[in-house]
Scaffold this motif. Sequence first.
Motif, short mmCIF file in Angstrom:
data_model
loop_
_atom_site.label_atom_id
_atom_site.label_comp_id
_atom_site.label_asym_id
_atom_site.label_seq_id
_atom_site.Cartn_x
_atom_site.Cartn_y
_atom_site.Cartn_z
N VAL A 186 9.17 -1.94 5.44
CA VAL A 186 8.46 -3.14 5.88
C VAL A 186 7.89 -2.89 7.28
O VAL A 186 8.62 -2.52 8.20
CB VAL A 186 9.39 -4.37 5.89
N HIS A 187 6.58 -3.08 7.43
CA HIS A 187 5.90 -2.91 8.71
C HIS A 187 5.27 -4.26 9.07
O HIS A 187 4.38 -4.75 8.37
CB HIS A 187 4.81 -1.83 8.62
N SER A 188 5.78 -4.85 10.13
CA SER A 188 5.34 -6.19 10.51
C SER A 188 4.69 -6.17 11.88
O SER A 188 5.02 -5.33 12.73
CB SER A 188 6.51 -7.17 10.51
N GLN A 189 3.78 -7.07 12.07
CA GLN A 189 3.07 -7.24 13.35
C GLN A 189 2.89 -8.73 13.60
O GLN A 189 2.13 -9.40 12.91
CB GLN A 189 1.72 -6.53 13.33
N TRP A 190 3.64 -9.26 14.59
CA TRP A 190 3.65 -10.69 14.86
C TRP A 190 3.05 -10.96 16.23
O TRP A 190 3.39 -10.28 17.19
CB TRP A 190 5.07 -11.25 14.79
N GLN A 191 2.16 -11.94 16.28
CA GLN A 191 1.61 -12.42 17.54
C GLN A 191 2.34 -13.72 17.92
O GLN A 191 2.49 -14.62 17.10
CB GLN A 191 0.11 -12.72 17.41
N PHE A 192 2.81 -13.75 19.17
CA PHE A 192 3.54 -14.95 19.61
C PHE A 192 2.56 -16.11 19.83
O PHE A 192 1.45 -15.92 20.33
CB PHE A 192 4.31 -14.66 20.90
N TYR A 193 3.01 -17.30 19.46
CA TYR A 193 2.24 -18.51 19.71
C TYR A 193 3.22 -19.66 19.88
O TYR A 193 4.43 -19.51 19.62
CB TYR A 193 1.27 -18.79 18.56
N LEU A 221 0.85 -1.19 0.00
CA LEU A 221 0.00 0.00 0.00
C LEU A 221 0.88 1.23 0.00
O LEU A 221 1.65 1.45 0.94
CB LEU A 221 -0.92 0.01 1.23
N GLY A 222 0.79 2.02 -1.10
CA GLY A 222 1.54 3.28 -1.16
C GLY A 222 3.04 3.09 -1.09
O GLY A 222 3.74 3.90 -0.47
N GLY A 223 3.56 2.02 -1.72
CA GLY A 223 5.00 1.80 -1.68
C GLY A 223 5.50 1.21 -0.38
O GLY A 223 6.70 1.02 -0.21
N GLN A 224 4.61 0.91 0.55
CA GLN A 224 4.97 0.30 1.82
C GLN A 224 4.48 -1.15 1.84
O GLN A 224 3.52 -1.50 1.16
CB GLN A 224 4.35 1.08 2.99
N PHE A 225 5.19 -1.98 2.64
CA PHE A 225 4.86 -3.39 2.75
C PHE A 225 4.37 -3.69 4.16
O PHE A 225 5.01 -3.26 5.14
CB PHE A 225 6.09 -4.27 2.42
N TYR A 226 3.27 -4.43 4.26
CA TYR A 226 2.68 -4.76 5.55
C TYR A 226 2.51 -6.27 5.62
O TYR A 226 2.02 -6.90 4.69
CB TYR A 226 1.32 -4.08 5.73
N VAL A 227 2.94 -6.84 6.74
CA VAL A 227 2.82 -8.27 6.94
C VAL A 227 2.46 -8.52 8.39
O VAL A 227 2.93 -7.82 9.30
CB VAL A 227 4.13 -9.01 6.56
N ALA A 228 1.59 -9.51 8.63
CA ALA A 228 1.15 -9.87 9.99
C ALA A 228 0.94 -11.36 10.04
O ALA A 228 0.70 -12.02 9.02
CB ALA A 228 -0.13 -9.12 10.37
N GLY A 229 1.06 -11.92 11.24
CA GLY A 229 0.87 -13.35 11.40
C GLY A 229 1.29 -13.82 12.78
O GLY A 229 1.32 -13.05 13.75
N LEU A 230 1.62 -15.09 12.87
CA LEU A 230 1.99 -15.74 14.12
C LEU A 230 3.45 -16.14 14.05
O LEU A 230 3.96 -16.54 13.00
CB LEU A 230 1.12 -16.98 14.37
N ARG A 231 4.15 -16.04 15.19
CA ARG A 231 5.57 -16.39 15.24
C ARG A 231 5.88 -17.03 16.58
O ARG A 231 5.53 -16.49 17.64
CB ARG A 231 6.44 -15.15 15.04
N ASP A 232 6.50 -18.19 16.52
CA ASP A 232 6.98 -18.85 17.74
C ASP A 232 8.21 -18.10 18.25
O ASP A 232 9.08 -17.72 17.45
CB ASP A 232 7.31 -20.31 17.44
N PRO A 233 8.30 -17.86 19.57
CA PRO A 233 9.48 -17.14 20.08
C PRO A 233 10.79 -17.85 19.75
O PRO A 233 11.84 -17.21 19.72
CB PRO A 233 9.23 -17.10 21.60
#
Length: 888
Positions: A409-416, A378-390
């Motif tokens: 790159v803008h990331s948002q990870w939820q720990f699982y 979006l607008g030349g920016q990259f966005y990624v989200a998901g789950l990540r094991d510590p």
Amino acid sequence: MTSSVDPISLPPRAASNDSEIDREALARLLVEIARNVDPDHRARLKGVPTADPRMETLRQLLVGGEISELSRVTHLLDEPEQLAAAVGGVLPSAAALAPHAQLGEALAPAVERAAQRSIQKNPSTLTDILYPVFLPAIRKSIGEKIDQTFQSLNESLRHIFTWHGLKWRFEAWRTGTSFSEVVLNHSLVYRVEHVFLIHRSSGLLIAHVTAENATSEDPQLISSMLSAIQDFVRDSFNEKEQSGLDTIRFGELRLWSEVGPFATLVAVIRGNPPEELHEIIRDALLRIHEEFSQALEQFDGDSSQLADVETRLQTCVELQHADSNQGFPWLVVTAILLVLIPAGGWFFLSWQSGQRWQAYLSRLATQPGIVVSEQKMLGGQFYVAGLRDPLAADPQSLLSGTQVDPARVHSQWQFYQSLEPEFVLKRLTASLAPPDSVRLSIVDDRIVAEGEANATWINRARAAAQQLSAGGPVFDISKVRDVMSPEEREAERWQAYVSRLGTQPGIIVAEQKMRDGQFYIAGLRDPLAADPQSLLSGTEVDPARVHSHWQFYQSLESEFVLKRLTALLYPTDKVRLSIVNGRIIAEGEAPDTWIDRARAAARQLSAGGPEFDISRVRDVSPDARAAEHWQYYVSRLEAQPGIIVAQQTARGGHFYISGLRDPLAADPQALLSGTEVDPARVHSQWQFYQSLDPKFVVKRLTASLSPPKSVRLSIVQGRIVVVGEAPAGWISRAQAAADQLSADGVVLDVSQLRELNLAELNHLREAIQTTDIFFPSGRVVPGAEQTPVLDRLADQLKEFAENARKAGVTARFMLTGHSDTTGRETANASISAARAETVRALLNKRGVAPELLQVRGAGTFEPAVPENENSRTGNSTNRRVSVTVNLE
């Protein structure tokens, strides 16, 4: 018709001739009539004879018919049904004779209200009436609109990328019209060559107009053929009378037909006409009908009365439109190329950036322990989200080598917690901490443990394996051998005993532990539950090594509640209490007093216990209510600890009771509430005594001995047990109280009391009590050289108070002020007290709690050095504040 009334006789008077009126006789007659019409005139007309009864007969003869007709009309007006019938008989004739304008204005409001009421009541009626009229018109209008839309779309697409198209788009912006309308106005090519006006019912040609240079055959023949075609289609397909052919197309020619009430207008058009031409033709036909409606309706082939119709039709044949010149759109093509070249470069760069981003996402997807749930650009920016094991790889570090700018790159990870075997193996290793003799490995996606371990570790591993079985890899511990030690076996037996207690109803284990080969357990126990000591049999646990502490409580399990209800309510032989589906059911017959008590017990149980249903108990003895109430009160008193009922009786409607009562027991008068016994009818006499019930003895011991916080008094199997640590003095007082109670048969066990270790406190106490704060002569504030002494003393006091609190005792510090013998004794007493208060304030400022400090002034009565030994030294030494430490 004859009348019995005598005719009126008028006095004779000679007349001058036969034709002359007898004025005097006429005057008398008028006076008589006035007198009969209005009797009030009699008083004013003096000298006139009284009324003649024959005047009534004269009135009937003169106006009798009119009076009868007026009565009939009045009766008709008073009867609505007859009036409505009469008006209905003449209403059609009146409406026919009334002027049209006046009748329309008079009836318009009533007709409008009637139509509105009819539509509101039944809208379907109006729909059925208007459906045959409006549906063909709506269908025709929609069809014309669709044709116009497609025609407009076709022409707009043809000219959208031409020079004329750009010019016409500017014209559309300037004039505020749509682009498609401007294109149609400039591009459509059409010409109206012929216009026929044909009589609708007979098919005769009324008028025909031809455009310049237009050729045609006989107009009458054409008119007849058009009428024949319409009749043929209508008859062949059973169409309605009002339907007709709208459009006929033959090559470049189009025949457009518009149908009116009396005539049909047919236009022959060459080319591609706009749909708006329908409106022009329809408007021309409407104006012709407005001007020549009567002539058109009565048309029989004679066109002399319709000579001006051709003038109206001439406006239709003048309608035409020429095509505009078109050329190759070089300017448009050049503009498009100038726009497409930068757009293509931007698209290529965006595509290349998207490919790199997709490569990074593919790299993430292959990483174990990372799940991408959402990604976007979006607008030349990259966005990624998901789950990540510590324990998984860092997504930020995976950006290296992908040529993707990390700043975009803008990331948002939820720990699982991932269930992949390598991550589960790491967590098991961290949580179980396997000994060196146990090895964990992954074999065919299974985690296998091999080696030797004690039972405790194996139980923990087995519990972890059960948790993993819900969705993780299989944890196989079958290859681990048990190497349990004797201590561990004892611990296992102890845990089996604790588990056995946990399954017993009415027993709640709150705390249990093992220490130095001894077992300790504490919790809650219902008095009706099984004895925990008896449950030790069969567990191989040594009872002598088990130390238990149980607090009594009331369990809400159904069997315990049933036992308490039975003991509380004393059900008669005719009442049976049982447990049905977790509910306590009472059945049978009982007095109303018992039912009231049972109902009160049911309300108390509803707060959290099982339901107590007494709906099946019938009331059988309302006469014994008072006696039942009294016996219930007596039973309530007898159940109270500390109260002994010696005698009770009921006599003459009053109740008498006497006995012994401990001052700590419940008030018998307060126990009357809820029993429905009238307090005014109860006469009681109680003698105070000291009950040996353990609960009351504990209360008295607590009040008299004031045990420290480290000491706890409890009742164990009827014995009072004192447990904890206390100073030696307090232990001596407790031992004396135990010896005194033993003479009364009460056991006070102080064997578990341990003397409080005050060695460290005594050392600190000695240091505090040897510290003095000195003052200059006549001063109540110590000198500056005493500041370090005050700081050290404050630290020592705080340390002593904290250590005493941990030991379960409270420390108090007495600050005593002293003075020398200089001056008067009263002044010395005052200055000594002031010095103590000053030291208290300085210590409080240094953090010592003020409630721990007490002050007093000793004056000259407690000198540190006698005055007669060395007057100078003695005076300076006695000007001080000393500290005394007390423990409570």
